[in-house]
Design an enzyme around this catalytic site. Structure first.
Site, short mmCIF file in Angstrom:
data_model
loop_
_atom_site.label_atom_id
_atom_site.label_comp_id
_atom_site.label_asym_id
_atom_site.label_seq_id
_atom_site.Cartn_x
_atom_site.Cartn_y
_atom_site.Cartn_z
N THR A 1 188.96 -42.29 46.21
CA THR A 1 188.52 -43.50 47.86
C THR A 1 188.10 -42.52 48.87
O THR A 1 187.13 -42.40 49.88
CB THR A 1 190.22 -43.94 47.95
OG1 THR A 1 189.75 -44.69 47.17
CG2 THR A 1 190.22 -44.53 49.40
N VAL A 2 188.29 -40.87 48.93
CA VAL A 2 188.77 -40.17 50.22
C VAL A 2 186.90 -39.34 50.00
O VAL A 2 186.11 -39.22 50.93
CB VAL A 2 189.59 -39.16 50.46
CG1 VAL A 2 189.01 -38.43 51.70
CG2 VAL A 2 190.97 -39.86 50.82
N VAL B 1 172.88 -25.55 60.43
CA VAL B 1 172.86 -25.70 58.75
C VAL B 1 172.28 -26.13 58.19
O VAL B 1 173.34 -27.09 58.09
CB VAL B 1 173.76 -24.63 57.66
CG1 VAL B 1 173.58 -22.89 57.99
CG2 VAL B 1 174.97 -24.96 58.56
N GLY C 1 194.83 -38.98 58.92
CA GLY C 1 193.40 -39.39 58.41
C GLY C 1 192.66 -38.84 59.56
O GLY C 1 192.39 -37.68 59.72
N ILE D 1 192.55 -39.17 62.95
CA ILE D 1 192.81 -38.98 63.69
C ILE D 1 193.52 -37.03 63.77
O ILE D 1 194.02 -36.45 62.86
CB ILE D 1 194.70 -39.19 64.25
CG1 ILE D 1 195.32 -40.80 64.92
CG2 ILE D 1 195.33 -38.88 65.49
CD1 ILE D 1 195.86 -40.69 64.11
N GLU E 1 198.30 -43.99 47.07
CA GLU E 1 198.53 -42.68 46.40
C GLU E 1 198.22 -43.32 45.57
O GLU E 1 198.47 -44.29 45.08
CB GLU E 1 199.90 -41.70 46.64
CG GLU E 1 199.43 -41.07 48.19
CD GLU E 1 198.47 -40.29 48.54
OE1 GLU E 1 198.15 -39.15 48.07
OE2 GLU E 1 198.14 -40.79 49.23
N ASP F 1 205.53 -39.27 51.02
CA ASP F 1 204.11 -38.62 51.91
C ASP F 1 204.10 -37.93 52.95
O ASP F 1 203.85 -37.07 53.56
CB ASP F 1 202.75 -39.41 51.27
CG ASP F 1 201.56 -39.64 51.92
OD1 ASP F 1 200.21 -38.92 51.24
OD2 ASP F 1 201.16 -40.09 53.26
N LYS G 1 203.75 -34.67 55.04
CA LYS G 1 202.93 -34.52 56.42
C LYS G 1 203.86 -33.93 57.81
O LYS G 1 203.22 -33.24 58.30
CB LYS G 1 202.23 -35.54 57.03
CG LYS G 1 201.20 -37.20 55.61
CD LYS G 1 201.11 -37.80 55.75
CE LYS G 1 199.58 -38.18 55.30
NZ LYS G 1 199.50 -39.68 54.59
N1 HSE Z 1 198.26 -42.53 50.68
C1 HSE Z 1 198.06 -42.32 52.44
C2 HSE Z 1 198.75 -42.95 53.49
C3 HSE Z 1 196.51 -41.74 52.34
O1 HSE Z 1 199.05 -44.28 53.03
O2 HSE Z 1 199.15 -42.18 54.36
C4 HSE Z 1 195.91 -41.26 53.02
O3 HSE Z 1 197.35 -39.88 53.58
#
Ligand code: HSE
Length: 340
Positions: A29-30, A48, A147, A149, A203, A214, A218
């Site tokens: 995805t990313v 560049v 994301g 931000i 994820e 997750d 963070k």
């Molecule tokens: N699985 C993560 C979320 C993806 O839902 O925030 C972005 O870090």
């Protein structure tokens, strides 16, 4: 000496600068979102140009959102890093291994590294930052939290001088999406999770989202930039949303509140206390209005008071844009060194 450190007098001053070679690990995805942003905005990188030389994936035959020229896709783990044309390695495969091995190899090979991998940064951030410093290369991971931000940029840049008292927010898009869909549409937990997965928010193992892991990774990364030191993931008091029921959400609503998965880190004397847990959020809280995959982070500072950052926290283009922002910052730095 790596070519990026070569003095400009070593080259023909009239020749256009050679493109910066990029090796991308992971094109899910990313990664796909990044490739789309790269193709659209390459000129924003600075003086560049960028050349996406390698895209390393587990399964070459898999159908992807973006196509690549012949010879770009490969399964080889370390050889792309050893390609002398590659100066920037972008790690988007997630998880600890082989991500840790390849980041260490890249930094020790004098390559700049950009990662969005919360797991490896929360576990090995101190080691990786120190390796980057030793090798005089950049290690950037702005896309790992929030994301699109630019919260880490803000903490490292304009807010660097500000003593931070606490940092608190919604930092997992998947769980916020699930809770919003359950509250507003009456969707079941399972259906809301399946929808979050279909949108590319979750994820690969969505238990990392719903268990709060997750968000815990963070908040560790946020704490490092808010308070200036790395803390252990084990020190995060963790409760996920896996046991949240429709009744809990209705009860929150009946109280005029909203149920959110909130991550929090604050100074307590010399200690940093960190917590991730479902919490009742009242309408006067900036987190109340944050719906679906949006994230929001509230920083309480000594001189500037309370600052609120909000925006899309997950998804191909917001995350791809955040990774691109780090690539562009590296490219500008390299261009500056070339011109100096
Ligand atoms: N699985 C993560 C979320 C993806 O839902 O925030 C972005 O870090």
């Amino acid at each position: 000496m790596s070519s990026i450190l070569r003095r400009s007098s070593d080259r023909d001053a009239t020749a256009p600068p050679a493109p910066l070679g990029v090796a991308l690990y992971g094109c899910g995805t990313v990664g796909s979102g990044l490739v789309q942003v790269l193709r659209a905005r390459e000129s924003l990188a600075g003086r560049v140009s960028l050349d996406l030389l390698h895209v390393v994936v587990r399964d070459i035959a898999k159908r992807r959102a973006v196509a690549h020229p012949d010879g770009v896709l490969s399964r080889a783990l370390l050889p792309p890093i050893d390609d002398p044309r590659v100066q920037i390695v972008v790690e988007l495969i997630g998880g600890i291994e082989p991500a840790h091995t390849l980041i260490v190899h890249a930094l020790n090979s004098g390559k700049h590294v950009i990662s969005a991998n919360k797991a490896v940064i929360a576990a090995h951030g101190a080691e990786l930052e120190s390796l980057a410093a030793q090798n005089r290369v950049l290690f950037k991971y702005g896309a790992a939290v929030g994301g699109a931000i630019p919260i880490l940029h803000a903490l490292r840049g304009p807010l660097r001088h500000e003593p931070v008292r606490s940092i608190r927010g919604i930092v997992n898009g998947t769980t916020n999406y699930i809770l919003t869909q359950m509250a507003e549409q009456g969707t079941s937990f399972e259906a809301a999770l399946a929808s979050a997965q279909a949108h590319g928010f979750a994820e690969p193992d969505p238990f990392a989202d719903v268990s709060g892991l997750d968000a815990a990774q963070k908040i560790v990364i946020l704490a490092r930039h808010a308070f200036g030191r790395w803390v252990s993931l084990d020190d995060v008091e963790l409760t996920g949303i896996d046991r949240v029921s429709a009744d809990d959400i209705r009860a929150a609503h009946a109280e005029g509140a909203s149920l959110k998965l909130v991550a929090d880190a604050r100074m307590d004397g010399d200690r940093i206390r960190m917590k991730v847990a479902p919490a009742l959020v009242s309408p006067n809280d900036p987190l109340y209005a944050i719906r679906n995959e949006m994230n929001a982070i509230v920083i309480d500072t000594e001189f500037s008071g309370s600052l609120v950052f909000a925006g899309p926290g997950a998804g191909a283009h917001p995350a791809g844009s955040a990774v691109f922002s780090d690539i562009a910052a590296v490219a500008r730095r390299v261009a500056g060194r070339r011109g100096s």
